[in-house]
Design an enzyme around this catalytic site. Structure first.
Site, short mmCIF file in Angstrom:
data_model
loop_
_atom_site.label_atom_id
_atom_site.label_comp_id
_atom_site.label_asym_id
_atom_site.label_seq_id
_atom_site.Cartn_x
_atom_site.Cartn_y
_atom_site.Cartn_z
N ASP A 291 19.82 -0.43 6.52
CA ASP A 291 19.58 -1.87 6.63
C ASP A 291 18.68 -2.14 7.84
O ASP A 291 18.48 -1.26 8.70
CB ASP A 291 20.93 -2.59 6.79
CG ASP A 291 20.86 -4.07 6.44
OD1 ASP A 291 19.78 -4.54 6.03
OD2 ASP A 291 21.89 -4.74 6.56
N GLU B 122 12.95 -2.92 8.19
CA GLU B 122 11.56 -3.33 7.92
C GLU B 122 10.55 -2.85 8.98
O GLU B 122 9.39 -2.62 8.59
CB GLU B 122 11.50 -4.86 7.79
CG GLU B 122 12.07 -5.42 6.52
CD GLU B 122 13.61 -5.44 6.50
OE1 GLU B 122 14.18 -5.68 5.43
OE2 GLU B 122 14.22 -5.22 7.56
N ASP C 3 19.23 -10.07 1.04
CA ASP C 3 20.09 -11.26 1.15
C ASP C 3 19.66 -12.36 0.19
O ASP C 3 19.11 -13.39 0.59
CB ASP C 3 20.07 -11.76 2.59
CG ASP C 3 20.53 -10.71 3.58
OD1 ASP C 3 21.16 -9.73 3.16
OD2 ASP C 3 20.25 -10.86 4.78
#
Length: 779
Positions: A439, A442, A518
């Site tokens: 997670d 990016e 999300d």
């Protein structure tokens, strides 16, 4: 929006850390303004006139006045085009550049141009640098104008390039990674992996996985274009229009702008199945998930204690609901620090994991890249000793702000750093974790006044070549996935790793899958969930799925159930929600939803052998589990325009309900006979039919003649065979292999046909009776 983002950041990390983030953001904004000033007065350079063409293995090199174009056809039929001696691609390709097809010919073309002729494609180049991609029969698929390179004046260095291509008026665009507004794409899309900074819906772009991969479908055929450039960019896709037959058609357009990097790209053409097979050969076969990862998994940001995890797992057992895995979010970390466990809230976490494993439930750990800058922390200290963290141009470690507070970030584009990071998973394996969930990769830094990532001048190794974050950003998560996957293979060589990642780039399927991120709770979020899975599958990432129920808020019982029904037919079947959001356990929505959700879970378990077969097929051929309705019939325009149904493999068509209050829905059928699996009624395609979709079920249709491996009522595998249409035939396959190991799966193929006595005959393709019990349906 920025004020709200700033307030949210302060709440997350505290005032002191927010002040540090503000300082970093202001410095980054000043650097961007300086860069924009340097772009003023840029001039465009075009290739000019063609001067010379010389052959080379697989194609040729065309020299223009101000540029040079290399064209090379590989043995698998993929075509590489690189302007100005573009370096060989490195991040996306699985095994380096494939061998050239020496049968390819470089020949003169009309009006002073040249063409490279291969078995599957012809690439024609005009004397001014325009490129046309043609089928062997001469039908054009793509026409590209000469590219433009925009140079900064006064020798400032750098620049960007733009390109524009035309496609057929009837063409439809797909792909570009994970896009919430598809799967059919129209409009402008950014190529920059981004945390949306909150929950997203169909109108939000970009998201965590952006890929410069266009999958174009038209009457003349399908083609895939991959721009092998990791820099920031933007794509504008405009569908064409067809006239009244008088020749006034308007072709579709693709406009591309990249902020830096080389102008190099790959083109493949053929049927959708052939395209994905060639794409898989080029960028790597999808990782095969372990058998248990094809079952239902439950996650939550908000499992504050081990007791809460035990309570939820016990609820699944109490209500007779299958549960393959529980996922632990950052709650279980000690002060949010990666590769730790809180000794107070999760004491003896290994014992908890052992209890769940005894019940048949695995445990998956979240892993974030941000490492707390905390001397005394084992991960930080070992990383500092290994010089593993990225630095700025002055040699100082770059700092960001994430969940553990001030943090530093490993440089996964360096092989020694990947080896160090991969070794850290030993701590997780020793505690009993069996899967890993990457997670925040990016990568994200909480900075409301900038792009929310690392400073663009951050230095990266980039496999020894060196570069900055402009080039490394989009492949940061890909390199992190590689580090984790390779580390797990070293630490536990007898098991297939299970790893999925929020962010990634082309080739990420080599190391695992992904999930939606999300997605907002609501009916638009439900529709975006399907878009993401279909689009990622067409980019070569077959294993993915959404947060069932959405990440935020409290779904209504109807919305939750419709999301659950969709998720039951997607590869990654996982519930998940944010801290403070409503519950996501099926029993929290009342007895009727519980009963209907139980039916979904039991059907997923019954179809588990079919999902295993699809996983093996994906690893061998690149074909996604979830396929658009036009997969076998791309020339049927009504199928190309359908975005609310999908094929699960070749055998099943799933038509989820994606709108509130829906109790009936229209389903567009591909050609052939299809059976409603609920009552075995037959329908004939192509064309639309209207089917009942009561709250407790959604239409799922089986293709006539298909063979589905399913779990039998007494255990083991049985073959569910759907009768062929009169005079027709069919078939299917069953993959059986080691559930979690590396032994190659054994695949049996079956044929189905009507006998002269009017009976359905099911035989192994190589001859002989079926190895499994057969249940005939649809007769």
């Amino acid at each position: 929006m920025r004020v709200r983002a700033a307030v949210a950041a302060i709440r997350l990390v505290g005032a002191a850390q927010a002040v540090r983030a503000l300082g970093a953001g202001l410095r980054a904004r000043a650097a961007r303004r300086a860069e924009l000033r340097s772009r003023a007065g840029e001039r465009a350079r075009t290739p000019g006139v063609l001067l010379e063409a010389r052959p080379c293995p697989g194609g040729g090199v065309l020299r223009f006045e101000r540029a040079e174009l290399e064209i090379r056809v590989t043995v698998r039929g993929a075509v590489f085009l690189g302007w100005d001696a573009a370096p060989e691609p490195s991040h996306a390709l699985a095994d380096g550049c494939p061998a050239a097809d020496v049968r390819t010919q470089l020949e003169p073309d009309k009006d002073g141009g040249w063409q490279v002729v291969s078995e599957r494609l012809t690439v024609a180049v005009s004397r001014h640098g325009a490129v046309e991609i043609r089928t062997p029969g001469g039908q054009w698929l793509r026409r590209e104008q000469p590219p433009r390179w925009w140079e900064r004046p006064g020798g400032a260095g750098g620049g960007h390039w733009t390109a524009c291509a035309r496609v057929a008026p009837d063409a439809r665009f797909f792909g570009l990674g994970g896009r919430a507004g598809g799967p059919r794409l129209r409009g402008s899309f950014r190529l920059w992996n981004s945390d949306p900074g909150g929950c997203f819906g169909p109108g939000d772009d970009p998201l965590s996985i952006t890929m410069p991969v266009q999958f174009v479908v038209a009457d003349a055929g399908c083609h895939l274009v991959f721009v092998d450039n990791t820099h920031d960019g933007r794509v504008r896709l405009t569908e064409g229009t067809e006239g009244d037959g008088s020749g006034h058609d308007r072709p579709g357009r693709c406009e591309l702008r990249m902020t830096g990097g080389p102008l190099r790209y790959w083109v493949l053409a053929g049927t959708p199945a052939r395209l994905l097979q060639g794409w898989s050969a080029l960028t790597g076969a999808p990782a095969l998930p372990p058998y248990w990862a094809l079952g239902h998994q439950h996650a939550r940001w908000g499992f504050d204690t081990a007791a809460e995890v035990r309570r939820v797992a016990a609820g699944y057992q109490e209500h007779g609901l299958p549960l393959a895995a529980v996922h632990l979010d950052i709650d279980h970390f000690d002060r949010h620090r990666v590769f730790t466990a809180d000794p107070v809230r999760f004491p003896g976490i290994g014992a908890l994991i052992g209890e769940l494993r005894a019940q048949g439930t695995r445990v998956v750990s979240i892993v974030d890249p941000g490492v707390a800058e905390a001397p005394g922390d084992a991960v930080y200290d070992s990383g500092r000793a290994a010089d593993a963290f990225v630095r700025d141009p002055r040699g100082r470690r770059v700092r960001g702000v994430v969940w553990p507070g001030r943090a530093v970030f490993p440089d996964f584009t360096a092989a020694p750093v990947r080896a160090w990071w991969g070794g850290l998973y030993a701590e997780r394996l020793e505690k009993g974790f069996e899967g890993f969930w990457h997670d925040m990769n990016e990568p994200v830094s909480f900075d409301p006044f900038s792009a929310g990532t690392l400073p663009l001048d951050t230095r990266h190794a980039l496999e020894g070549r060196g570069g900055d974050h402009r080039e490394a950003h989009n492949v940061y998560a890909l390199a992190m996935a590689r580090a984790g996957y390779e580390g797990l293979r070293r630490l536990r060589p007898e098991r297939r790793p299970f790893l999925f990642s929020r962010s990634g780039w082309v080739g990420m399927q080599r190391y695992g899958g992904t999930w939606s991120g999300d997605v907002a709770t609501g009916w638009p979020g439900l529709r975006a969930s399907l878009s993401l899975v279909v689009g990622l599958g067409l980019c070569g990432v077959p294993y993915s799925g959404p947060d069932i129920g959405g990440f935020d808020g409290s779904p209504s019982p109807e919305l939750y159930l419709r999301w659950f029904q969709l998720g039951a037919y997607l590869p990654l079947f996982r519930t998940h929600a944010a801290r403070g959001a409503g519950r996501r356990e099926p029993w929290e929505f009342g007895p009727q939803v519980l009963a209907d959700a139980r039916a979904c879970l039991l059907e997923r378990e019954r179809l588990r052998p079919y999902f295993t077969t699809l996983a093996v097929e994906a690893a061998r051929t690149g074909a996604p589990y979830v396929r658009p309705l036009w997969w076998h019939e791309p020339a049927l325009r009504r199928l190309r325009d359908c975005e609310d149904a999908f094929l699960l493999g070749d055998a099943l068509l799933v038509a989820p309900v994606l709108h509130e209050g829906g109790r009936r829905r229209t389903v567009v059928l591909p050609p052939g006979r299809w059976y409603d699996t609920r009552d075995e009624r037959a329908y004939e395609g192509p064309g639309p039919v209207e089917l009942a979709a009561p709250l407790g079920s959604v239409p799922v249709l089986a293709r006539a003649g298909s063979v589905l491996p399913v779990a039998g009522p007494e255990g083991g595998v049985e073959l569910e065979v759907w009768a062929p249409a009169p005079g027709g035939s069919g078939g299917g396959s069953v993959a059986v292999g080691t559930p979690d190991g590396w032994r190659p799966a054994r695949t049996e193929r079956y044929t189905v046909r009507w006998s002269t006595r009017g009976r359905v005959r099911v035989e192994r393709a190589e001859g002989g009776r079926p190895s499994y019990p057969v249940r005939l349906r649809g007769v």
